[in-house]
Design a protein around this motif. Structure first.
Motif, PDB file in Angstrom:
ATOM      1  N   UNK A   1     122.074  64.657 -22.478  1.00  0.00           N
ATOM      2  CA  UNK A   1     122.298  64.548 -21.028  1.00  0.00           C
ATOM      3  C   UNK A   1     123.767  64.782 -20.691  1.00  0.00           C
ATOM      4  N   UNK A   2     124.016  65.192 -19.474  1.00  0.00           N
ATOM      5  CA  UNK A   2     125.385  65.458 -19.036  1.00  0.00           C
ATOM      6  C   UNK A   2     126.067  64.154 -18.635  1.00  0.00           C
ATOM      7  N   UNK A   3     127.343  64.060 -18.974  1.00  0.00           N
ATOM      8  CA  UNK A   3     128.107  62.861 -18.623  1.00  0.00           C
ATOM      9  C   UNK A   3     128.463  62.838 -17.141  1.00  0.00           C
ATOM     10  N   UNK A   4     128.656  64.005 -16.554  1.00  0.00           N
ATOM     11  CA  UNK A   4     129.056  64.074 -15.154  1.00  0.00           C
ATOM     12  C   UNK A   4     127.832  64.198 -14.249  1.00  0.00           C
ATOM     13  N   UNK A   5     128.019  63.815 -13.020  1.00  0.00           N
ATOM     14  CA  UNK A   5     126.937  63.879 -12.035  1.00  0.00           C
ATOM     15  C   UNK A   5     126.662  65.326 -11.643  1.00  0.00           C
ATOM     16  N   UNK A   6     125.399  65.670 -11.596  1.00  0.00           N
ATOM     17  CA  UNK A   6     125.027  67.021 -11.205  1.00  0.00           C
ATOM     18  C   UNK A   6     124.870  67.154  -9.706  1.00  0.00           C
ATOM     19  N   UNK A   7     124.491  68.342  -9.287  1.00  0.00           N
ATOM     20  CA  UNK A   7     124.224  68.584  -7.869  1.00  0.00           C
ATOM     21  C   UNK A   7     122.998  67.782  -7.446  1.00  0.00           C
ATOM     22  N   UNK A   8     123.132  67.070  -6.329  1.00  0.00           N
ATOM     23  CA  UNK A   8     122.077  66.178  -5.861  1.00  0.00           C
ATOM     24  C   UNK A   8     121.245  66.858  -4.776  1.00  0.00           C
ATOM     25  N   UNK A   9     120.090  66.259  -4.493  1.00  0.00           N
ATOM     26  CA  UNK A   9     119.195  66.814  -3.472  1.00  0.00           C
ATOM     27  C   UNK A   9     119.834  66.787  -2.091  1.00  0.00           C
ATOM     28  N   UNK A  10     120.606  65.732  -1.786  1.00  0.00           N
ATOM     29  CA  UNK A  10     121.224  65.668  -0.458  1.00  0.00           C
ATOM     30  C   UNK A  10     122.295  66.739  -0.286  1.00  0.00           C
ATOM     31  N   UNK A  11     122.899  67.173  -1.389  1.00  0.00           N
ATOM     32  CA  UNK A  11     123.880  68.259  -1.304  1.00  0.00           C
ATOM     33  C   UNK A  11     123.186  69.599  -1.054  1.00  0.00           C
ATOM     34  N   UNK A  12     122.028  69.790  -1.662  1.00  0.00           N
ATOM     35  CA  UNK A  12     121.246  70.990  -1.361  1.00  0.00           C
ATOM     36  C   UNK A  12     120.823  70.976   0.109  1.00  0.00           C
ATOM     37  N   UNK A  13     120.439  69.799   0.607  1.00  0.00           N
ATOM     38  CA  UNK A  13     120.048  69.679   2.018  1.00  0.00           C
ATOM     39  C   UNK A  13     121.208  70.056   2.933  1.00  0.00           C
ATOM     40  N   UNK A  14     122.406  69.620   2.571  1.00  0.00           N
ATOM     41  CA  UNK A  14     123.570  69.961   3.393  1.00  0.00           C
ATOM     42  C   UNK A  14     123.846  71.459   3.354  1.00  0.00           C
ATOM     43  N   UNK A  15     123.677  72.071   2.191  1.00  0.00           N
ATOM     44  CA  UNK A  15     123.896  73.515   2.089  1.00  0.00           C
ATOM     45  C   UNK A  15     122.876  74.294   2.919  1.00  0.00           C
ATOM     46  N   UNK A  16     121.647  73.821   2.913  1.00  0.00           N
ATOM     47  CA  UNK A  16     120.619  74.474   3.736  1.00  0.00           C
ATOM     48  C   UNK A  16     121.006  74.405   5.209  1.00  0.00           C
ATOM     49  N   UNK A  17     121.505  73.240   5.615  1.00  0.00           N
ATOM     50  CA  UNK A  17     121.902  73.066   7.010  1.00  0.00           C
ATOM     51  C   UNK A  17     123.121  73.932   7.340  1.00  0.00           C
ATOM     52  N   UNK A  18     124.082  73.986   6.422  1.00  0.00           N
ATOM     53  CA  UNK A  18     125.290  74.780   6.654  1.00  0.00           C
ATOM     54  C   UNK A  18     124.988  76.276   6.693  1.00  0.00           C
TER      55      UNK A  18
ATOM     56  N   UNK B   1     134.171  63.374  22.543  1.00  0.00           N
ATOM     57  CA  UNK B   1     134.048  62.843  21.176  1.00  0.00           C
ATOM     58  C   UNK B   1     132.934  63.575  20.432  1.00  0.00           C
ATOM     59  N   UNK B   2     131.817  63.786  21.120  1.00  0.00           N
ATOM     60  CA  UNK B   2     130.714  64.543  20.506  1.00  0.00           C
ATOM     61  C   UNK B   2     131.144  65.970  20.197  1.00  0.00           C
ATOM     62  N   UNK B   3     131.930  66.566  21.097  1.00  0.00           N
ATOM     63  CA  UNK B   3     132.408  67.937  20.876  1.00  0.00           C
ATOM     64  C   UNK B   3     133.298  68.015  19.641  1.00  0.00           C
ATOM     65  N   UNK B   4     134.155  67.014  19.452  1.00  0.00           N
ATOM     66  CA  UNK B   4     135.021  66.996  18.269  1.00  0.00           C
ATOM     67  C   UNK B   4     134.197  66.883  16.988  1.00  0.00           C
ATOM     68  N   UNK B   5     133.161  66.060  17.021  1.00  0.00           N
ATOM     69  CA  UNK B   5     132.283  65.939  15.848  1.00  0.00           C
ATOM     70  C   UNK B   5     131.567  67.258  15.572  1.00  0.00           C
ATOM     71  N   UNK B   6     131.130  67.924  16.633  1.00  0.00           N
ATOM     72  CA  UNK B   6     130.450  69.205  16.476  1.00  0.00           C
ATOM     73  C   UNK B   6     131.408  70.283  15.972  1.00  0.00           C
ATOM     74  N   UNK B   7     132.648  70.246  16.448  1.00  0.00           N
ATOM     75  CA  UNK B   7     133.637  71.228  15.994  1.00  0.00           C
ATOM     76  C   UNK B   7     133.843  71.117  14.485  1.00  0.00           C
ATOM     77  N   UNK B   8     133.949  69.891  13.998  1.00  0.00           N
ATOM     78  CA  UNK B   8     134.132  69.685  12.556  1.00  0.00           C
ATOM     79  C   UNK B   8     132.950  70.256  11.773  1.00  0.00           C
ATOM     80  N   UNK B   9     131.750  70.027  12.296  1.00  0.00           N
ATOM     81  CA  UNK B   9     130.559  70.528  11.614  1.00  0.00           C
ATOM     82  C   UNK B   9     130.504  72.058  11.639  1.00  0.00           C
ATOM     83  N   UNK B  10     130.813  72.648  12.784  1.00  0.00           N
ATOM     84  CA  UNK B  10     130.745  74.110  12.892  1.00  0.00           C
ATOM     85  C   UNK B  10     131.835  74.762  12.047  1.00  0.00           C
ATOM     86  N   UNK B  11     132.989  74.110  11.937  1.00  0.00           N
ATOM     87  CA  UNK B  11     134.030  74.626  11.047  1.00  0.00           C
ATOM     88  C   UNK B  11     133.494  74.740   9.617  1.00  0.00           C
ATOM     89  N   UNK B  12     132.734  73.735   9.189  1.00  0.00           N
ATOM     90  CA  UNK B  12     132.152  73.784   7.842  1.00  0.00           C
ATOM     91  C   UNK B  12     131.115  74.898   7.732  1.00  0.00           C
TER      92      UNK B  12
END
Length: 400
Positions: A108-125, A163-174
């Motif tokens: 087994x690997x000592x380090x943490x692998x890519x998780x399902x929630x990270x794949x979910x974030x990539x799908x969203x991005x 405030x919502x616009x600032x949160x959205x800006x951060x997300x769209x930047x990603x």
């Protein structure tokens, strides 16, 4: 690498078991085009166990097991990996539809692998940036409504939207950053498509047979030399056996590579066309994301406050001032904000000064105890006076 660089896992290409249970191969491998995936034997065994369980209702597990065993044709190799303790890994296996290589490791690997929630974030991005409906309605109203003195409720609404616009800006930047990295990855492939299919690395070194060493003076083996030679021969036989085991797996990998070469020309052209299309789509998404960010910035500028306050922390405090009645306008919010910053800085300075005084007192106390410069009853008072005097010499602005 496009996927791992988003989560600080550039050096790790292993997948957590959660990825296999949450997503099918075709979705995951889109983020591993022209790259490789590491899978531990324990993860594969868990998939096999759940696949054999009649009560298992997860649809993704059968897809992964069949993908690995049949499509990659790795079932026999993984049995060998499980049974042969001398094998560290098997692979690569090739999935040329996305030009992805697979390696399977015994431990087994000592380090943490890519998780399902990270794949979910990539799908969203990877999706197309979309403007928030509530913010869009506010923007339309803002453009139509003439400027006038706003009520407290209107200011509160403006702040909440901002405030919502600032949160959205951060997300769209990603999202925009994701699309730019996608373009980089696809262009990298287009620049050298013929070199994209990597052949198995030649990492094995054949062990050298030990040479007989005879005594110079007598011309025959000494007992100790003979024993050492026999031990060296035994080790050589063992190493040679392990070498052939590993070499056989390397030969299998080369055979898989040769089979892929037969279809590579067709798949390469398909990947080239897909990459060109991906770049076109990514550029459109970047363009749309930038348009949305421009709208959000117009909403922020409509607040008529200085740019230094256009952040979530400052606007949240402005909202608190208005909501609690401490301020009735944006100007009053800014004034209160600056006053609070001043008192916070002053308190921090006082706390720092107190810490310095206590540290100096402790130091001088230890020094006085060693030199017996003062009487015990007067030490504390004298030490504080000395500490204050020294601190004034060091930082007169803070102690004045």
């Amino acid at each position: 690498m496009l996927l791992l660089s988003f989560f600080g896992k550039e050096e790790y290409n292993n997948l957590d078991i959660s990825v296999f249970t949450e997503y099918p191969p075709d979705i995951v491998l889109e983020f591993y085009q022209h790259n490789f995936v590491n899978i531990s034997l324990s993860v594969y065994q868990q998939l096999k166990e759940q696949f054999a369980d009649p009560d298992n209702i997860n649809e993704n597990i059968p897809k992964w097991v069949l993908f690995i065993d049949k499509l990659l044709d790795m079932e026999s190799c993984l049995v060998a990996l499980e049974e042969n303790q001398h094998l560290d890994f098997v692979g690569p296996a090739y999935y040329i539809t996305t030009n992805t290589r697979f390696f399977f490791f015994r431990t087994p690997f000592e380090h943490e692998g890519t998780m399902a929630d990270e794949i979910a974030e990539l799908i969203e991005l990877s999706g197309t940036p979309v403007i928030d409906d509530l913010i869009a309605r506010h923007y339309a109203t803002m453009k139509c409504k003439p400027s006038s003195r706003k009520s407290r409720d209107e200011l509160l609404n403006d702040l909440q939207i901002s405030i919502s616009a600032l949160e959205e800006i951060e997300h769209i930047y990603r999202q925009v950053l994701f699309q730019r990295r996608l373009i980089d990855a696809r262009e990298s492939f287009l620049n050298s498509p013929y070199a994209a299919l990597n052949e198995p690395e030649k990492y094995l070194i054949k062990p050298q047979k030990p040479a007989k060493k005879r005594s110079v003076s007598f011309g025959f083996f000494q007992p100790r030399s003979k024993l050492s030679f026999e031990e060296a021969c035994q080790q050589y036989n063992h190493d040679l056996k392990v070498y052939y085991m590993k070499y056989r797996e390397h030969e299998k990998a080369c055979e898989r590579y040769k089979l892929c070469l037969k279809d590579w020309e067709f798949e390469k052209n398909h990947l080239i066309n897909r990459s060109i299309e991906d770049i076109k789509k990514a550029k459109l998404k970047i363009k749309k994301g930038n348009r949305i960010i421009k709208i959000y910035n117009e909403i922020l500028n409509n607040l008529e406050i200085h740019g230094r306050y256009q952040n979530i922390d400052s606007l949240s405090r402005f909202y608190y001032f208005l909501d609690t009645g401490r301020a009735l306008s944006m100007q009053e919010c800014m004034n209160l904000f600056e006053q609070e910053l001043y008192w916070e800085d002053l308190k921090e300075s006082q706390d720092r000064l107190e810490r310095n005084i206590m540290a100096t007192v402790c130091y001088l106390h230890a020094e006085a105890a060693a030199t017996t410069e003062f009487e015990p009853g007067k030490q504390a008072e004298n030490l504080i006076e000395i500490a204050l005097r020294r601190l004034r010499e060091i930082s007169p602005a803070e102690t004045s």
